[in-house]
Each structure stands twice: as C-alpha cells, then as structure tokens.
Scaffold this motif. Structure first.
Motif, mmCIF file in Angstrom:
data_model
loop_
_atom_site.group_PDB
_atom_site.id
_atom_site.type_symbol
_atom_site.label_atom_id
_atom_site.label_comp_id
_atom_site.label_asym_id
_atom_site.label_seq_id
_atom_site.Cartn_x
_atom_site.Cartn_y
_atom_site.Cartn_z
ATOM 1 N N SER A 56 26.968 35.709 14.052
ATOM 2 C CA SER A 56 25.665 36.336 13.689
ATOM 3 C C SER A 56 25.817 37.766 14.170
ATOM 4 O O SER A 56 26.155 38.160 15.111
ATOM 5 C CB SER A 56 24.446 35.675 14.479
ATOM 6 N N ASP A 57 25.073 38.573 13.072
ATOM 7 C CA ASP A 57 25.278 40.016 13.245
ATOM 8 C C ASP A 57 26.385 40.791 13.439
ATOM 9 O O ASP A 57 26.486 41.663 14.216
ATOM 10 C CB ASP A 57 24.050 40.353 14.051
ATOM 11 N N ALA A 58 27.366 40.218 12.758
ATOM 12 C CA ALA A 58 28.929 40.845 13.204
ATOM 13 C C ALA A 58 29.112 42.357 12.433
ATOM 14 O O ALA A 58 28.251 42.496 11.446
ATOM 15 C CB ALA A 58 29.785 40.022 12.741
ATOM 16 N N ALA A 59 29.582 43.042 12.977
ATOM 17 C CA ALA A 59 30.080 44.561 12.419
ATOM 18 C C ALA A 59 31.391 44.954 12.686
ATOM 19 O O ALA A 59 32.090 44.483 13.746
ATOM 20 C CB ALA A 59 29.004 45.416 13.107
ATOM 21 N N ASN A 65 28.107 45.495 8.203
ATOM 22 C CA ASN A 65 27.133 45.325 9.264
ATOM 23 C C ASN A 65 26.260 44.217 8.984
ATOM 24 O O ASN A 65 26.111 43.759 7.720
ATOM 25 C CB ASN A 65 26.185 46.446 9.023
ATOM 26 N N ASN A 66 25.798 43.450 9.976
ATOM 27 C CA ASN A 66 24.689 42.401 9.897
ATOM 28 C C ASN A 66 25.457 41.088 9.023
ATOM 29 O O ASN A 66 24.628 40.741 8.318
ATOM 30 C CB ASN A 66 23.464 42.976 9.355
ATOM 31 N N SER A 68 26.490 37.623 8.872
ATOM 32 C CA SER A 68 26.565 36.177 9.564
ATOM 33 C C SER A 68 26.965 35.179 8.598
ATOM 34 O O SER A 68 26.804 35.101 7.388
ATOM 35 C CB SER A 68 24.685 36.115 9.766
#
Length: 80
Positions: A56-59, A65-66, A68
């Motif tokens: 979730s919400d990895a960057a 960015n964001n 999931s």
C-alpha cells in the motif's frame, strides 16, 4: 506547428488549422485506436485465492508514488 513522421517533414500548420486527431494521424501514418489495451475481464476474487502479498502506498524515488497492489495465492505472478 511542424509535424515530422520518421524524421521527415510532413507539414507546418497553425494550431487552429488542424485537430489533435489529425496531428496524431500524420505523425504515425494511420488512425490511432481508441485504446491499445483490450478490456479487462471482471475480477473474480474467489478464483484468485486469499491475498498473499499486499503493498500500500509504495514509492520509489520520484518515479513511482502511491502504488498499491495485492497478489492472490492463485496468481500467475507467483512461482510454482
């Protein structure tokens, strides 16, 4: 605006003289499809099994960015 196709001069046009679809056609040499991706089938959560990986919400730097996602146990992304 000057349009090139494969590095060759196609023409010069005022922005009010040519529609965006015509610009694309002259650059590519054919009509562009509405979408290059086929429609996705409906997702069947039961067939893919329980979630075994969830992000979730990895960057990553400034590129991603964001992001999931989740992967089901029967997903083809998992090795046998």
């Amino acid at each position: 605006m000057t349009i090139l196709k494969d590095g060759q001069f196609v023409g010069t046009y005022g922005t009010s003289e040519i529609a965006s679809g015509e610009i694309h056609r002259r650059m590519v040499g054919r009509e562009l499809a509405k979408s290059i991706y086929p429609p996705r089938p409906a997702r069947d959560d039961k067939a893919r099994g329980p979630v075994v990986l969830e992000v979730s919400d990895a960057a990553v730097g400034r590129e991603l960015n964001n992001v999931s996602l989740d992967v089901g146990a029967s997903s083809s992304a998992l090795p046998d």
